[in-house]
Every structure is written in C-alpha cells, then in structure tokens.
Design a protein around this motif. Structure first.
Motif, PDB file in Angstrom:
ATOM      1  N   THR A   1       0.783  -1.229   0.000  1.00  0.00           N
ATOM      2  CA  THR A   1       0.000   0.000   0.000  1.00  0.00           C
ATOM      3  C   THR A   1       0.820   1.287   0.000  1.00  0.00           C
ATOM      4  N   GLN A   2       2.092   1.227   0.336  1.00  0.00           N
ATOM      5  CA  GLN A   2       2.829   2.470   0.490  1.00  0.00           C
ATOM      6  C   GLN A   2       4.262   2.346  -0.013  1.00  0.00           C
ATOM      7  N   ALA A   3       4.612   3.117  -1.032  1.00  0.00           N
ATOM      8  CA  ALA A   3       5.979   3.151  -1.532  1.00  0.00           C
ATOM      9  C   ALA A   3       6.786   4.145  -0.713  1.00  0.00           C
ATOM     10  N   ARG A   4       8.057   3.852  -0.548  1.00  0.00           N
ATOM     11  CA  ARG A   4       8.981   4.744   0.164  1.00  0.00           C
ATOM     12  C   ARG A   4       9.766   5.527  -0.879  1.00  0.00           C
ATOM     13  N   ILE A   5       9.711   6.853  -0.802  1.00  0.00           N
ATOM     14  CA  ILE A   5      10.380   7.728  -1.768  1.00  0.00           C
ATOM     15  C   ILE A   5      11.417   8.573  -1.048  1.00  0.00           C
ATOM     16  N   LEU A   6      12.620   8.590  -1.582  1.00  0.00           N
ATOM     17  CA  LEU A   6      13.690   9.434  -1.044  1.00  0.00           C
ATOM     18  C   LEU A   6      13.862  10.633  -1.972  1.00  0.00           C
ATOM     19  N   ILE A   7      13.660  11.827  -1.429  1.00  0.00           N
ATOM     20  CA  ILE A   7      13.850  13.082  -2.158  1.00  0.00           C
ATOM     21  C   ILE A   7      15.216  13.632  -1.763  1.00  0.00           C
ATOM     22  N   VAL A   8      16.080  13.858  -2.750  1.00  0.00           N
ATOM     23  CA  VAL A   8      17.424  14.371  -2.491  1.00  0.00           C
ATOM     24  C   VAL A   8      17.578  15.691  -3.230  1.00  0.00           C
ATOM     25  N   ASP A   9      17.646  16.778  -2.476  1.00  0.00           N
ATOM     26  CA  ASP A   9      17.760  18.110  -3.075  1.00  0.00           C
ATOM     27  C   ASP A   9      18.282  19.064  -2.017  1.00  0.00           C
ATOM     28  N   ASP A  10      19.169  19.953  -2.408  1.00  0.00           N
ATOM     29  CA  ASP A  10      19.724  20.924  -1.467  1.00  0.00           C
ATOM     30  C   ASP A  10      18.885  22.197  -1.381  1.00  0.00           C
TER      31      ASP A  10
ATOM     32  N   LYS B   1      25.785  12.657   0.000  1.00  0.00           N
ATOM     33  CA  LYS B   1      26.359  11.877   1.097  1.00  0.00           C
ATOM     34  C   LYS B   1      25.282  11.463   2.098  1.00  0.00           C
ATOM     35  N   VAL B   2      24.418  12.395   2.441  1.00  0.00           N
ATOM     36  CA  VAL B   2      23.323  12.087   3.366  1.00  0.00           C
ATOM     37  C   VAL B   2      22.369  11.087   2.722  1.00  0.00           C
ATOM     38  N   ALA B   3      22.140  11.223   1.426  1.00  0.00           N
ATOM     39  CA  ALA B   3      21.264  10.291   0.713  1.00  0.00           C
ATOM     40  C   ALA B   3      21.788   8.865   0.823  1.00  0.00           C
TER      41      ALA B   3
ATOM     42  N   LEU C   1      13.839   6.959  -5.973  1.00  0.00           N
ATOM     43  CA  LEU C   1      14.810   7.990  -5.613  1.00  0.00           C
ATOM     44  C   LEU C   1      14.609   9.183  -6.547  1.00  0.00           C
ATOM     45  N   LEU C   2      14.234  10.331  -5.990  1.00  0.00           N
ATOM     46  CA  LEU C   2      14.133  11.583  -6.754  1.00  0.00           C
ATOM     47  C   LEU C   2      15.386  12.377  -6.422  1.00  0.00           C
ATOM     48  N   LEU C   3      16.259  12.521  -7.393  1.00  0.00           N
ATOM     49  CA  LEU C   3      17.619  12.983  -7.142  1.00  0.00           C
ATOM     50  C   LEU C   3      17.951  14.228  -7.947  1.00  0.00           C
ATOM     51  N   ASP C   4      18.319  15.303  -7.241  1.00  0.00           N
ATOM     52  CA  ASP C   4      18.805  16.525  -7.877  1.00  0.00           C
ATOM     53  C   ASP C   4      20.204  16.251  -8.432  1.00  0.00           C
ATOM     54  N   ILE C   5      20.553  16.910  -9.505  1.00  0.00           N
ATOM     55  CA  ILE C   5      21.880  16.724 -10.098  1.00  0.00           C
ATOM     56  C   ILE C   5      22.911  17.653  -9.460  1.00  0.00           C
ATOM     57  N   ASN C   6      22.605  18.937  -9.364  1.00  0.00           N
ATOM     58  CA  ASN C   6      23.558  19.920  -8.842  1.00  0.00           C
ATOM     59  C   ASN C   6      23.394  20.108  -7.342  1.00  0.00           C
ATOM     60  N   MET C   7      24.314  19.485  -6.580  1.00  0.00           N
ATOM     61  CA  MET C   7      24.299  19.595  -5.122  1.00  0.00           C
ATOM     62  C   MET C   7      25.730  19.705  -4.619  1.00  0.00           C
ATOM     63  N   PRO C   8      25.898  20.282  -3.435  1.00  0.00           N
ATOM     64  CA  PRO C   8      27.235  20.364  -2.855  1.00  0.00           C
ATOM     65  C   PRO C   8      27.698  18.996  -2.353  1.00  0.00           C
ATOM     66  N   GLU C   9      28.977  18.854  -2.149  1.00  0.00           N
ATOM     67  CA  GLU C   9      29.632  17.675  -1.582  1.00  0.00           C
ATOM     68  C   GLU C   9      29.631  16.476  -2.519  1.00  0.00           C
ATOM     69  N   MET C  10      28.464  16.030  -2.946  1.00  0.00           N
ATOM     70  CA  MET C  10      28.363  14.876  -3.839  1.00  0.00           C
ATOM     71  C   MET C  10      27.150  15.096  -4.728  1.00  0.00           C
TER      72      MET C  10
ATOM     73  N   GLY D   1      24.369  14.526  -7.977  1.00  0.00           N
ATOM     74  CA  GLY D   1      23.497  13.424  -8.348  1.00  0.00           C
ATOM     75  C   GLY D   1      24.164  12.382  -9.223  1.00  0.00           C
ATOM     76  N   TYR D   2      25.037  12.801 -10.108  1.00  0.00           N
ATOM     77  CA  TYR D   2      25.750  11.854 -10.968  1.00  0.00           C
ATOM     78  C   TYR D   2      26.650  10.936 -10.137  1.00  0.00           C
ATOM     79  N   GLU D   3      27.313  11.510  -9.151  1.00  0.00           N
ATOM     80  CA  GLU D   3      28.182  10.714  -8.282  1.00  0.00           C
ATOM     81  C   GLU D   3      27.368   9.710  -7.464  1.00  0.00           C
ATOM     82  N   VAL D   4      26.210  10.129  -6.990  1.00  0.00           N
ATOM     83  CA  VAL D   4      25.339   9.222  -6.247  1.00  0.00           C
ATOM     84  C   VAL D   4      24.923   8.060  -7.149  1.00  0.00           C
ATOM     85  N   CYS D   5      24.494   8.366  -8.370  1.00  0.00           N
ATOM     86  CA  CYS D   5      24.092   7.316  -9.308  1.00  0.00           C
ATOM     87  C   CYS D   5      25.239   6.357  -9.590  1.00  0.00           C
ATOM     88  N   ALA D   6      26.422   6.895  -9.829  1.00  0.00           N
ATOM     89  CA  ALA D   6      27.594   6.045 -10.116  1.00  0.00           C
ATOM     90  C   ALA D   6      27.896   5.138  -8.936  1.00  0.00           C
ATOM     91  N   TYR D   7      27.829   5.680  -7.740  1.00  0.00           N
ATOM     92  CA  TYR D   7      28.088   4.877  -6.541  1.00  0.00           C
ATOM     93  C   TYR D   7      27.053   3.758  -6.421  1.00  0.00           C
TER      94      TYR D   7
END
Length: 76
Positions: free
Chosen positions: A5-14, A40-42, A54-63, A65-71
C-alpha cells in the motif's frame, strides 16, 4: 515496494523549497517520504532504509546526483 500500500520515496535536493513542494505533492498519495539535503546524506539514508523510488537533484554540494548514481550502480 516496501509493502502493498505504500511506496517509500527518497527526495534528495539541497533546495528546501523543492523538497517541500515534492513532499507536499507526494504526501497527498500517502507515500512514505524520506529526504536528504545532499548525496552523502542520501547514501546514509539508503544504507539505513532502502527507498522504492529515488528523486535525485543533479547539482548539489559535496556529492552531486551523478556521483550518487555512479556509486549506487557500482553496488551489488
């Protein structure tokens, strides 16, 4: 999905305004919402509790979105 009944969604955005907008829109559909302010927090959140989506912003500090995807792609 986490359960039938319920999907878990992670929103990653600065940008807090973006996070709040998405959270409000998705909450109407009873999704479980998790948030992270950077890549990193994601990854920490993902290691604690895997999201279904996973809803992932591309331009963020530290790491970005592309780096998160690659990892994530490099993980078994």
């Amino acid at each position: 999905m986490s359960n039938a009944t319920q999907a878990r969604i992670l929103i990653v955005d600065d940008t807090e305004v973006n996070v709040q907008l998405l959270r409000n829109m998705l909450r109407l559909h009873a999704y479980e919402i998790m948030t992270a302010e950077n890549g990193k927090v994601a990854l920490e959140r993902i290691n604690q509790q895997k999201p279904d989506v996973l809803l992932l912003d591309i331009n963020m500090p530290e790491m970005d979105g592309y780096e998160v995807c690659a990892y994530l792609k490099a993980q078994p």
